[in-house]
Motif scaffolding. Structure first.
Motif, PDB file in Angstrom:
ATOM      1  N   UNK A  57     -14.289  -5.162  -3.444  1.00  0.00           N
ATOM      2  CA  UNK A  57     -12.918  -5.240  -3.981  1.00  0.00           C
ATOM      3  C   UNK A  57     -12.226  -6.482  -3.421  1.00  0.00           C
ATOM      4  N   UNK A  58     -11.521  -7.206  -4.300  1.00  0.00           N
ATOM      5  CA  UNK A  58     -10.777  -8.397  -3.849  1.00  0.00           C
ATOM      6  C   UNK A  58      -9.737  -8.010  -2.809  1.00  0.00           C
ATOM      7  N   UNK A  59      -9.481  -8.911  -1.869  1.00  0.00           N
ATOM      8  CA  UNK A  59      -8.251  -8.739  -1.085  1.00  0.00           C
ATOM      9  C   UNK A  59      -7.095  -8.871  -2.079  1.00  0.00           C
ATOM     10  N   UNK A  60      -6.156  -7.946  -2.018  1.00  0.00           N
ATOM     11  CA  UNK A  60      -5.159  -7.841  -3.089  1.00  0.00           C
ATOM     12  C   UNK A  60      -3.753  -7.770  -2.502  1.00  0.00           C
ATOM     13  N   UNK A  61      -2.838  -8.520  -3.120  1.00  0.00           N
ATOM     14  CA  UNK A  61      -1.435  -8.460  -2.685  1.00  0.00           C
ATOM     15  C   UNK A  61      -0.612  -7.899  -3.845  1.00  0.00           C
ATOM     16  N   UNK A  62       0.123  -6.829  -3.550  1.00  0.00           N
ATOM     17  CA  UNK A  62       0.962  -6.203  -4.577  1.00  0.00           C
ATOM     18  C   UNK A  62       2.420  -6.365  -4.150  1.00  0.00           C
ATOM     19  N   UNK A  63       3.183  -7.065  -4.962  1.00  0.00           N
ATOM     20  CA  UNK A  63       4.593  -7.338  -4.633  1.00  0.00           C
ATOM     21  C   UNK A  63       5.496  -6.326  -5.354  1.00  0.00           C
ATOM     22  N   UNK A  64       6.670  -6.119  -4.784  1.00  0.00           N
ATOM     23  CA  UNK A  64       7.653  -5.239  -5.435  1.00  0.00           C
ATOM     24  C   UNK A  64       7.338  -3.762  -5.271  1.00  0.00           C
ATOM     25  N   UNK A  65       6.701  -3.414  -4.157  1.00  0.00           N
ATOM     26  CA  UNK A  65       6.350  -2.000  -3.916  1.00  0.00           C
ATOM     27  C   UNK A  65       7.593  -1.241  -3.434  1.00  0.00           C
ATOM     28  N   UNK A  66       7.762  -0.041  -3.954  1.00  0.00           N
ATOM     29  CA  UNK A  66       8.895   0.794  -3.540  1.00  0.00           C
ATOM     30  C   UNK A  66       8.379   2.152  -3.046  1.00  0.00           C
ATOM     31  N   UNK A  67       9.268   2.875  -2.388  1.00  0.00           N
ATOM     32  CA  UNK A  67       8.868   4.086  -1.663  1.00  0.00           C
ATOM     33  C   UNK A  67       8.312   5.194  -2.543  1.00  0.00           C
ATOM     34  N   UNK A  68       8.622   5.162  -3.836  1.00  0.00           N
ATOM     35  CA  UNK A  68       8.155   6.239  -4.717  1.00  0.00           C
ATOM     36  C   UNK A  68       6.701   6.046  -5.146  1.00  0.00           C
ATOM     37  N   UNK A  69       6.099   4.918  -4.819  1.00  0.00           N
ATOM     38  CA  UNK A  69       4.736   4.632  -5.298  1.00  0.00           C
ATOM     39  C   UNK A  69       3.688   5.243  -4.367  1.00  0.00           C
ATOM     40  N   UNK A  70       2.574   5.667  -4.934  1.00  0.00           N
ATOM     41  CA  UNK A  70       1.500   6.266  -4.111  1.00  0.00           C
ATOM     42  C   UNK A  70       1.039   5.301  -3.024  1.00  0.00           C
ATOM     43  N   UNK A  71       0.990   4.030  -3.362  1.00  0.00           N
ATOM     44  CA  UNK A  71       0.493   3.022  -2.416  1.00  0.00           C
ATOM     45  C   UNK A  71       1.365   2.951  -1.161  1.00  0.00           C
ATOM     46  N   UNK A  83       0.805   7.157   0.472  1.00  0.00           N
ATOM     47  CA  UNK A  83      -0.505   7.677   0.881  1.00  0.00           C
ATOM     48  C   UNK A  83      -1.312   6.597   1.596  1.00  0.00           C
ATOM     49  N   UNK A  84      -2.333   7.039   2.316  1.00  0.00           N
ATOM     50  CA  UNK A  84      -3.259   6.081   2.940  1.00  0.00           C
ATOM     51  C   UNK A  84      -4.203   5.572   1.844  1.00  0.00           C
ATOM     52  N   UNK A  85      -4.194   4.256   1.585  1.00  0.00           N
ATOM     53  CA  UNK A  85      -5.063   3.702   0.538  1.00  0.00           C
ATOM     54  C   UNK A  85      -6.473   3.497   1.080  1.00  0.00           C
ATOM     55  N   UNK A  86      -6.589   2.885   2.279  1.00  0.00           N
ATOM     56  CA  UNK A  86      -7.883   2.636   2.937  1.00  0.00           C
ATOM     57  C   UNK A  86      -8.686   1.573   2.194  1.00  0.00           C
ATOM     58  N   UNK A  87      -8.004   0.730   1.429  1.00  0.00           N
ATOM     59  CA  UNK A  87      -8.670  -0.373   0.736  1.00  0.00           C
ATOM     60  C   UNK A  87      -7.983  -1.685   1.078  1.00  0.00           C
ATOM     61  N   UNK A  88      -8.520  -2.830   0.592  1.00  0.00           N
ATOM     62  CA  UNK A  88      -8.004  -4.144   0.996  1.00  0.00           C
ATOM     63  C   UNK A  88      -6.753  -4.559   0.214  1.00  0.00           C
ATOM     64  N   UNK A  89      -5.655  -3.878   0.470  1.00  0.00           N
ATOM     65  CA  UNK A  89      -4.430  -4.128  -0.281  1.00  0.00           C
ATOM     66  C   UNK A  89      -3.270  -4.371   0.676  1.00  0.00           C
ATOM     67  N   UNK A  90      -2.458  -5.383   0.348  1.00  0.00           N
ATOM     68  CA  UNK A  90      -1.215  -5.631   1.093  1.00  0.00           C
ATOM     69  C   UNK A  90      -0.049  -5.276   0.181  1.00  0.00           C
ATOM     70  N   UNK A  91       0.535  -4.089   0.331  1.00  0.00           N
ATOM     71  CA  UNK A  91       1.696  -3.719  -0.485  1.00  0.00           C
ATOM     72  C   UNK A  91       2.962  -4.306   0.161  1.00  0.00           C
ATOM     73  N   UNK A  92       3.655  -5.174  -0.585  1.00  0.00           N
ATOM     74  CA  UNK A  92       4.839  -5.840  -0.021  1.00  0.00           C
ATOM     75  C   UNK A  92       6.100  -5.067  -0.424  1.00  0.00           C
ATOM     76  N   UNK A  93       6.877  -4.671   0.599  1.00  0.00           N
ATOM     77  CA  UNK A  93       8.158  -3.995   0.364  1.00  0.00           C
ATOM     78  C   UNK A  93       9.232  -4.870   1.011  1.00  0.00           C
ATOM     79  N   UNK A  94      10.443  -4.818   0.502  1.00  0.00           N
ATOM     80  CA  UNK A  94      11.488  -5.640   1.121  1.00  0.00           C
ATOM     81  C   UNK A  94      12.615  -4.760   1.660  1.00  0.00           C
ATOM     82  N   UNK A  95      13.381  -5.369   2.594  1.00  0.00           N
ATOM     83  CA  UNK A  95      14.556  -4.687   3.174  1.00  0.00           C
ATOM     84  C   UNK A  95      15.605  -5.744   3.477  1.00  0.00           C
ATOM     85  N   UNK A  96      16.837  -5.288   3.663  1.00  0.00           N
ATOM     86  CA  UNK A  96      17.883  -6.282   3.941  1.00  0.00           C
ATOM     87  C   UNK A  96      18.609  -6.040   5.259  1.00  0.00           C
TER      88      UNK A  96
END
Ligand code: NAD
Length: 480
Positions: free
Chosen positions: A362-376, A379-392
């Motif tokens: 699986x590619x190393x993967x970056x997912x932008x715009x992740x919010x708290x309601x998403x499974x990613x 839950x524990x994904x255990x795969x090569x994913x960087x889910x990006x969340x923002x805060x202020x």
């Protein structure tokens, strides 16, 4: 020493015997080839292994501590001599890059022998004063005695190092062990069991049963097991907790670790840490950065820095020295990684790097715009994913970081000592790193999780409470 065979049973009372259950193929995740088969142990064979351990315990617990320590020292040398063979088998069975398999063996497993020898030699009890009576005729001595038979149940991602902690510390303290390795990595476990046997640990002190959850469950439920040291998923850990009843236990479970990047952070350092946090072992690490929380004003710069690092990773054959990321170990992990990405996209996130797979890679993967309601995010994904969340605000970052059921490892990146201290104290995670990746740990530091990430602590002396029973012996010396 046995040679790794194509069919593996159980190790009971000092010898390999045929399993008495079903046959399971063990696949190489890189090639899909069959490495060999295991024949599982039924409840009856698990009982046989526990009885062998129980019998061995009676003499082993009485042996001089120096004899146990000498065996640990000898095993240290033998394990180091066989390091390459075991590392290669870890890479074949698990798909771990060979450099990382060697690190698992060298810094983890081999050194546990030396650490356990040192820790057990220096282990002291306590003598307490009389705090109840105004007399000088009482002495209270507090000692920790070996608990008896230890059940060690391990996952596939660190198939030897993790199991080696309760096995080696248990043996050094005078316990005996029954180990159920992961059904995805039984052949490297065989090599390690042979090291212990060849080093001279007496017959019955170390036993191995192979199989899936039913074999593990029979071991956990066994009335003659004194302590359970389990590492694996939350789902399995909850079953193990129920089955273990009143036994001593350590449960090292899954994680959903946040890496927080505040706006004053060193962005290169934070991006290096996120690359390690999200992509080390293709994300298949309990301490992975499962969520990357970035302050809104620096998000674009940070994501670009992380994209560059993801693009530099070499993906391929784990046996090659230059490989950074191997395959995902199981089809289930691959399917969950894809499902989490799809769910995030369906709810409005976007894949800004990677996203694809071929075979188990699986590619190393970056997912932008992740919010708290998403499974990613939940839950524990255990795969090569960087889910990006923002805060202020820092308070918002802490709230997001803590809104998970898990609580294993977190990290915060900032140049402000004050903010680092504040965040570290507010996070409900068993480890908080400041300006270091979540995917780092120290072999002498207390390791374990809060909330659903587990119960108890391990590594070095932190595991001793679970492997012993604490006893007080009071004396009444004559009055003087
Ligand atoms: P898993 O829970 O599927 O299996 C772990 C072990 O438990 C295996 O040996 C399995 O055969 C056995 N098992 C399954 N059902 C059982 C039952 N009912 N009773 C007793 N044993 C049973 O986990 P896995 O897929 O092998 O490993 C990945 C998981 O482990 C991830 O969630 C990861 O975060 C976690 N993990 C945690 C740590 C930690 O130290 N906290 C370290 C490594 C992995």
């Amino acid at each position: 020493m046995s040679t790794v065979g194509t069919q593996l049973g159980a190790f009971i009372g000092g010898q390999w015997v045929a399993g008495d259950g079903e046959e399971i193929e063990v696949l190489n995740p890189t090639t899909g080839d069959v490495i060999g088969t295991i024949v599982t142990s039924s409840d009856a064979q698990v009982d046989h292994a526990v009885q062998a351990a129980k019998e061995a315990f009676e003499s082993w617990r009485r042996r001089a501590v120096l004899e146990r320590v000498e065996l640990c020292r000898h095993a240290f040398t033998l394990c180091e001599e066989r390091l390459e063979e075991t590392s290669e088998m870890i890479s074949r069975e698990v798909g771990k890059p060979i450099r990382d398999s060697r690190i698992e063996m060298r810094r983890g497993t081999v050194e546990h022998f030396r650490r356990a020898a040192e820790d057990v030699l220096r282990k002291a009890g306590k003598v307490l004063p009389d705090s109840m009576e105004t007399s000088n005729t009482k002495r209270i001595i507090v000692v920790q005695e070996p608990v008896g038979v230890v059940a060690a149940i391990s996952p596939w991602n660190f198939p030897i190092d993790i199991a080696a902690i309760p096995i080696i510390y248990g043996l050094a303290l005078g316990c005996t062990v029954v180990w159920k390795p992961s059904e995805y990595a039984p052949f490297c476990a065989q090599l390690f069991a042979d090291v212990l046997h060849d080093a001279g640990f007496p017959n019955g002190t170390v036993n191995v049963v192979n199989g899936r959850g039913d074999t593990g469950s029979a071991l956990v439920r066994h009335a003659d097991v004194g302590a359970v040291v389990f590492t694996g998923s939350v789902e399995t850990g909850e079953k193990v907790a129920r089955d273990a009843g009143l036994k001593n236990r350590v449960l090292e479970l899954g994680g959903n670790g946040p890496q927080i990047v505040l706006k004053d952070a060193d962005i290169d350092k934070a991006a290096d840490a996120a690359a390690r946090g999200c992509f080390f072992l293709s994300g298949q690490c309990c301490t992975a950065a499962e969520r990357v929380l970035v302050e809104e004003s620096i998000k674009d710069e940070f994501v670009e820095a992380l994209r560059q690092r993801a693009g530099a990773l070499r993906i391929g054959d784990p046996m090659q020295e230059e490989t950074d990321m191997g395959p995902l170990r199981t089809a289930a992990v691959l399917a969950r990684t894809q499902a989490h990405i799809q769910d995030a996209v369906d709810k409005g996130a976007s894949v800004v790097y990677g996203g694809s797979f071929h075979d188990q890679f699986h590619d190393p993967t970056i997912v932008d715009g992740v919010t708290s309601d998403m499974r990613i995010a939940r839950e524990e994904t255990f795969g090569p994913v960087a889910p990006i969340m923002t805060f202020s605000s820092i308070e918002e970052a802490i709230a997001i970081a803590n809104e998970t059921d898990f609580g294993l490892t977190a990290a915060v990146f900032t140049r402000s000592l004050d903010d680092a201290w504040y965040v570290a104290e507010e996070l409900r995670h068993g480890t908080v790193h400041v300006n270091r990746s979540t995917n780092t740990w120290d072999q002498l530091a207390a390791f374990g999780g809060m909330k659903k990430s587990g119960t108890g602590r391990e590594l070095s002396t932190w595991i001793i409470d679970a492997l012993t029973e604490t006893k007080q012996i009071t004396f009444s010396p004559r009055e003087r």
